[in-house]
Design a protein around this motif. Sequence first.
Motif, PDB file in Angstrom:
ATOM      1  N   THR A 116       0.825  -1.205   0.000  1.00 30.83           N
ATOM      2  CA  THR A 116       0.000   0.000   0.000  1.00 30.83           C
ATOM      3  C   THR A 116       0.862   1.258   0.000  1.00 30.83           C
ATOM      4  OG1 THR A 116      -1.809  -1.136   1.137  1.00 30.83           O
ATOM      5  CG2 THR A 116      -1.788   1.266   1.264  1.00 30.83           C
ATOM      6  N   LEU A 117       1.896   1.286   0.859  1.00 37.84           N
ATOM      7  CA  LEU A 117       2.784   2.447   0.889  1.00 37.84           C
ATOM      8  C   LEU A 117       3.562   2.561  -0.415  1.00 37.84           C
ATOM      9  CD1 LEU A 117       4.118   2.309   4.563  1.00 37.84           C
ATOM     10  CD2 LEU A 117       2.279   3.729   3.632  1.00 37.84           C
ATOM     11  N   GLY A 118       3.889   1.439  -1.033  1.00 35.19           N
ATOM     12  CA  GLY A 118       4.546   1.466  -2.332  1.00 35.19           C
ATOM     13  C   GLY A 118       3.644   2.054  -3.407  1.00 35.19           C
ATOM     14  N   LYS A 119       2.354   1.737  -3.347  1.00 33.56           N
ATOM     15  CA  LYS A 119       1.413   2.315  -4.304  1.00 33.56           C
ATOM     16  C   LYS A 119       1.300   3.827  -4.111  1.00 33.56           C
ATOM     17  CE  LYS A 119      -2.533   0.363  -5.152  1.00 33.56           C
ATOM     18  NZ  LYS A 119      -3.841  -0.301  -4.895  1.00 33.56           N
ATOM     19  N   LEU A 120       1.358   4.286  -2.862  1.00 34.78           N
ATOM     20  CA  LEU A 120       1.357   5.728  -2.601  1.00 34.78           C
ATOM     21  C   LEU A 120       2.562   6.381  -3.269  1.00 34.78           C
ATOM     22  CD1 LEU A 120       0.652   8.391  -1.129  1.00 34.78           C
ATOM     23  CD2 LEU A 120       1.824   7.461   0.892  1.00 34.78           C
ATOM     24  N   GLU A 121       3.731   5.782  -3.101  1.00 34.95           N
ATOM     25  CA  GLU A 121       4.933   6.363  -3.698  1.00 34.95           C
ATOM     26  C   GLU A 121       4.841   6.405  -5.219  1.00 34.95           C
ATOM     27  OE1 GLU A 121       9.684   6.224  -2.966  1.00 34.95           O
ATOM     28  OE2 GLU A 121       8.619   4.317  -2.810  1.00 34.95           O
ATOM     29  N   ARG A 122       4.379   5.331  -5.828  1.00 34.25           N
ATOM     30  CA  ARG A 122       4.288   5.304  -7.295  1.00 34.25           C
ATOM     31  C   ARG A 122       3.215   6.276  -7.800  1.00 34.25           C
ATOM     32  NH1 ARG A 122       5.302   0.039  -6.055  1.00 34.25           N
ATOM     33  NH2 ARG A 122       3.096  -0.530  -6.042  1.00 34.25           N
ATOM     34  N   PHE A 123       2.135   6.406  -7.042  1.00 38.88           N
ATOM     35  CA  PHE A 123       1.099   7.357  -7.437  1.00 38.88           C
ATOM     36  C   PHE A 123       1.659   8.771  -7.476  1.00 38.88           C
ATOM     37  CE2 PHE A 123      -2.459  10.219  -6.655  1.00 38.88           C
ATOM     38  CZ  PHE A 123      -3.446   9.715  -7.480  1.00 38.88           C
ATOM     39  N   ILE A 124       2.455   9.131  -6.458  1.00 38.47           N
ATOM     40  CA  ILE A 124       3.060  10.465  -6.412  1.00 38.47           C
ATOM     41  C   ILE A 124       4.067  10.636  -7.560  1.00 38.47           C
ATOM     42  CG2 ILE A 124       4.620  11.940  -5.079  1.00 38.47           C
ATOM     43  CD1 ILE A 124       3.260  10.824  -2.546  1.00 38.47           C
ATOM     44  N   GLU A 125       4.869   9.610  -7.830  1.00 38.31           N
ATOM     45  CA  GLU A 125       5.866   9.702  -8.895  1.00 38.31           C
ATOM     46  C   GLU A 125       5.228   9.894 -10.253  1.00 38.31           C
ATOM     47  OE1 GLU A 125       7.986   6.066  -8.482  1.00 38.31           O
ATOM     48  OE2 GLU A 125       9.355   6.838  -6.943  1.00 38.31           O
ATOM     49  N   ASN A 126       4.044   9.341 -10.454  1.00 42.36           N
ATOM     50  CA  ASN A 126       3.406   9.367 -11.777  1.00 42.36           C
ATOM     51  C   ASN A 126       2.483  10.553 -11.991  1.00 42.36           C
ATOM     52  OD1 ASN A 126       4.659   6.947 -12.525  1.00 42.36           O
ATOM     53  ND2 ASN A 126       3.027   5.698 -11.638  1.00 42.36           N
ATOM     54  N   ARG A 127       2.355  11.391 -10.963  1.00 40.18           N
ATOM     55  CA  ARG A 127       1.467  12.551 -11.113  1.00 40.18           C
ATOM     56  C   ARG A 127       2.172  13.687 -11.816  1.00 40.18           C
ATOM     57  NH1 ARG A 127      -2.796  13.955  -6.598  1.00 40.18           N
ATOM     58  NH2 ARG A 127      -3.370  15.190  -8.397  1.00 40.18           N
TER      59      ARG A 127
END
Length: 306
Positions: free
Chosen positions: A295-306
């Motif tokens: 879940t925390l990894g998905k948060l990081e990738r979501f931020i990177e892809n914005r």
Amino acid sequence: MTSNFNPDAMPTARGAEGRFATLTFEREVAAPLPTLWQAWTAPAARAVWSAPTPSVTVEFLEADTRVGGREVSLCKVEGQPDIRCECGWLALQPGRRSVNYEVVSSEGATLSAALVTADFSGAGERSRLVVTVQLSALAADMEAGYRQGFGAGLDNLAGVAARTMVLERVIRAPRSIVWNTWMNPETLPQWWGPHGFSCRTKRIDLRADGEWVFDMIGPDGTVFPNHHRYHEVRPEERIGYALLWGENGPKHADAWASFEDEGGATRVTLGMVFSTEAEFQTAKGFGAVELGQQTLGKLERFIENR
């Protein structure tokens, strides 16, 4: 450590002179050192274990766990005056030592002042805590109250730490961005949950006294009803909330998330105190640590892809 004077042992009279004592408490704890540290310092966890006996209700008025911050609480026993406990943090060395002052008062009169030093050590799944209290009592029976209160409080702490799960991740983004991605009702449902899971929101209000009622939908279509109730929101610092099994269902954990600057990045700590040891073991058994890290990894990738 605030709230651990036992108000069941209320002082009977004020003394003419101060009484000084040095008290030492030691506990072996069945939890890793980082988990014990979080259980000791995180306000959401402290609220779970701080009451020394079931007859005592602890109401937290203020909680700021950082050097220079303070914690203020009221210890309440039916039929007795409230006991006010003020704790000020003087030193915080994660996983090693904390130092705080503590002032206990009732009805405007100071009952005691103390310097509390907690030393931590440990390896693997075991930890050790040694607490030294340098007490100056201005009323009779305060030493007895401290011995009873700290003894019971540390027993509670050991039990809480043993059913606490802590996840950490350093995300390569400023704290303001991480916070706004987490505490935004539009973006939170987009990344929350492990790989392959999605969220279906019914209601969402990410403020203190707000709630998020939603379903987690697994890769196979299985629906897992969830309800988060938020009781603390400190912008860009931390949130505290309860996890319920479905809308208005039974609580299964007290949780918090904290956000700290780390060299231009943000350290996110997600903690959960499960309501019972059995629930903790069940969650651990089905891979809650790994799923939480996803879940925390998905948060990081979501931020990177914005």
